[in-house]
Motif scaffolding. Structure first.
Motif, PDB file in Angstrom:
ATOM      1  N   PHE A  51      50.350   6.076 -63.310  1.00  0.00           N
ATOM      2  CA  PHE A  51      51.631   6.113 -62.608  1.00  0.00           C
ATOM      3  C   PHE A  51      52.381   7.409 -62.880  1.00  0.00           C
ATOM      4  O   PHE A  51      52.984   7.969 -61.968  1.00  0.00           O
ATOM      5  N   TRP A  52      52.377   7.870 -64.136  1.00  0.00           N
ATOM      6  CA  TRP A  52      53.125   9.088 -64.419  1.00  0.00           C
ATOM      7  C   TRP A  52      52.370  10.340 -64.001  1.00  0.00           C
ATOM      8  O   TRP A  52      52.944  11.400 -63.864  1.00  0.00           O
ATOM      9  N   GLY A  53      51.084  10.239 -63.799  1.00  0.00           N
ATOM     10  CA  GLY A  53      50.305  11.383 -63.356  1.00  0.00           C
ATOM     11  C   GLY A  53      50.201  11.433 -61.845  1.00  0.00           C
ATOM     12  O   GLY A  53      51.083  11.946 -61.159  1.00  0.00           O
ATOM     13  N   LYS A  54      49.128  10.822 -61.315  1.00  0.00           N
ATOM     14  CA  LYS A  54      48.822  10.952 -59.891  1.00  0.00           C
ATOM     15  C   LYS A  54      49.947  10.426 -59.010  1.00  0.00           C
ATOM     16  O   LYS A  54      50.377  11.076 -58.057  1.00  0.00           O
ATOM     17  N   MET A  55      50.452   9.224 -59.333  1.00  0.00           N
ATOM     18  CA  MET A  55      51.409   8.597 -58.425  1.00  0.00           C
ATOM     19  C   MET A  55      52.715   9.371 -58.391  1.00  0.00           C
ATOM     20  O   MET A  55      53.312   9.553 -57.325  1.00  0.00           O
ATOM     21  N   THR A  56      53.190   9.877 -59.543  1.00  0.00           N
ATOM     22  CA  THR A  56      54.433  10.639 -59.542  1.00  0.00           C
ATOM     23  C   THR A  56      54.255  11.948 -58.787  1.00  0.00           C
ATOM     24  O   THR A  56      55.139  12.347 -58.004  1.00  0.00           O
ATOM     25  N   LEU A  57      53.095  12.598 -58.969  1.00  0.00           N
ATOM     26  CA  LEU A  57      52.846  13.834 -58.227  1.00  0.00           C
ATOM     27  C   LEU A  57      52.870  13.567 -56.728  1.00  0.00           C
ATOM     28  O   LEU A  57      53.503  14.301 -55.958  1.00  0.00           O
ATOM     29  N   LEU A  58      52.197  12.475 -56.309  1.00  0.00           N
ATOM     30  CA  LEU A  58      52.152  12.147 -54.882  1.00  0.00           C
ATOM     31  C   LEU A  58      53.553  11.861 -54.352  1.00  0.00           C
ATOM     32  O   LEU A  58      53.908  12.286 -53.248  1.00  0.00           O
ATOM     33  N   SER A  59      54.360  11.143 -55.153  1.00  0.00           N
ATOM     34  CA  SER A  59      55.680  10.788 -54.639  1.00  0.00           C
ATOM     35  C   SER A  59      56.584  12.017 -54.562  1.00  0.00           C
ATOM     36  O   SER A  59      57.377  12.142 -53.619  1.00  0.00           O
TER      37      SER A  59
END
Lengths: 141, 304
Positions: free
Chosen positions: B285-293
């Motif tokens: 969540f703090w890596g890929k998902m935050t970057l995507l958001s």
């Protein structure tokens, strides 16, 4: 048949308690949950915590170490709660009848509602036992 | 006043959402069973489970803090009831329903069920429950960051509207946000956050029954457990509706297929993934998902 009893018999959550069994019954219990037998059709599921359980599935012959523990487990279970003795060891101690470590059979410690014999019992036998248990519960009221 | 109570307790609020949630959770269990080549439970199974739990004895551990132990299921249930009432009224009522800034209120209220579970687990005084509670806290901190960043995307795209019904009206006039790049990225991130908020596989480390035996719910029995289960099933209706409202032109009874699509996505994610460890979930969540958001927000500012 009352609505409460119907709800109880249609959704039995089982807690599996091994009191020193040889793991043969435990493996057969896992067999019962596989897609081939699929007991979730009848609302039966295996739960991890005794607080969620409606039935305690006892396997193995009771020994000195597990007698106080199974008493504690039964007291922690929310009532109404039934006890199922699974396998020859739990039903009548089996080959450990004269063993020095196994003083008491399960039904002298807990109020056992249904016995499923076999070494190990087949999944079909377990399902038949559950059917008999439901009939017994319905007959009570 | 009477109308408000009716809205809260019966029609779009508690009763209606609970019935819809029970049906949704049956669909979840049935589709899971069919994926595993089983027959699956009958349609009344979730209802029967709740009825059975409500007649069971309530056991309270001696080491529990009693007030909080009884109070925390109610906190979660009232929060999710309020959320579903707000979302349903914004969707099916006239456009004057709701108030400016209700997105922010819903964002806070959607965190409350998780906090209620954390409070109840900490109050129950069980070491495994506190282990589950610590996992749940980490999970909440992990998924809230991309969830809130994604929540900014529809606000930017609708030029600063903070009212759900106005966002729906904007989408009806200008096309739904999901058709744009930023919208679809934010929607996908939101689906993963929704999976974690619902506490389903792969993000169910906090109540992993094979490893910490029910985790946060380990000491709960009887009707208190039933209330927690009901909260989860009602969230299963409220969260997909919230996503549809924000990104997909809102919801009415003709467009029930949008909800079914989201439900099937949830069930398929649940059935095709193993449980991840809590550190893997936080990294996800703090890596890929935050970057995507963040990418979605930047694209939304660019107007894409």
């Amino acid at each position: 048949m009352s609505l409460r009893l119907k709800a109880l018999t249609k959704s039995i959550w089982v807690y599996h308690m091994s009191t020193g069994s040889c793991n043969n019954c435990d493996i057969e219990i896992l067999d019962m949950l596989t897609p081939r037998f699929d007991v979730e059709r009848f609302g039966i599921t295996l739960v991890g915590s005794i607080r969620h359980a409606d039935a305690i599935l006892v396997t193995g012959s009771l020994n000195l170490k597990t007698i106080p523990r199974i008493k504690a487990i039964y007291e922690q279970a929310p009532k109404p709660c039934v006890v199922i003795a699974m396998g020859v060891c739990a039903c009548g101690q089996g080959m450990f009848k004269n063993g020095p470590n196994c003083p008491d059979p399960v039904d002298s410690v807990l109020p056992v509602d249904i016995y499923v014999p076999g070494c190990p019992p087949k999944p079909e036998a377990m399902i038949a036992g559950v059917v008999k248990l439901i009939e017994k519960l319905r007959g009570k009221k | 006043m009477i109308k408000l109570l009716f809205n809260f307790l019966i029609f779009p609020g508690f009763l209606f959402t609970a019935v819809a949630g029970l049906i949704a959770s049956w669909i979840d269990r049935k589709v899971t069973a069919r994926v595993q080549w089983r027959v699956g439970p009958p349609w009344y199974q979730p209802l029967v489970d709740l009825m059975k739990l409500s007649i069971k004895e309530i056991t309270v551990p001696r080491s529990a803090s009693k007030g909080l132990f009884f109070l925390s299921p109610m906190i979660g249930l009232s929060a999710v009831t309020l959320v579903s009432t707000l979302i349903w009224l914004a969707n099916i009522g006239s456009s004057s329903k709701g108030f400016s800034g209700d997105i922010i209120v819903i964002m806070y209220l959607l965190t409350l069920p998780a906090i209620a579970i954390i409070l109840g687990a900490s109050a129950s005084g069980n070491p495994l429950a506190s282990l589950g509670a610590s996992r749940e806290i980490k999970l909440v901190m992990a998924y809230e960051l991309p969830f809130i960043i994604c929540l900014i995307v529809p606000v930017i795209k609708s030029h600063g509207l903070l009212k759900l019904s106005e966002i729906i009206n904007y989408q009806v006039v200008n096309g739904s946000f999901i058709a744009s790049f930023s919208g679809i990225i934010a929607f996908i991130v939101m689906i993963f956050c929704m999976q974690a908020k619902l506490g389903l596989v792969p993000f169910d480390a906090s109540e992993a029954e094979t490893e910490i035996m029910g985790g946060v719910l380990i000491e709960y029995s009887g009707i208190l457990l039933a209330i927690f289960k009901l909260t989860k099933t009602m969230l299963m209706v409220a969260l997909p509706l919230f996503l549809i409202t924000l990104f997909w032109q809102g919801f009415n009874f003709l467009s029930i297929w949008k909800y079914v699509v989201l439900l099937v996505i949830i069930v398929l994610i649940r059935n095709t993934n193993p449980r991840v460890r809590i550190d893997q979930a936080v990294r996800f969540f703090w890596g890929k998902m935050t970057l995507l958001s963040v990418l979605a927000v930047l694209l939304a500012i660019k107007g894409m």
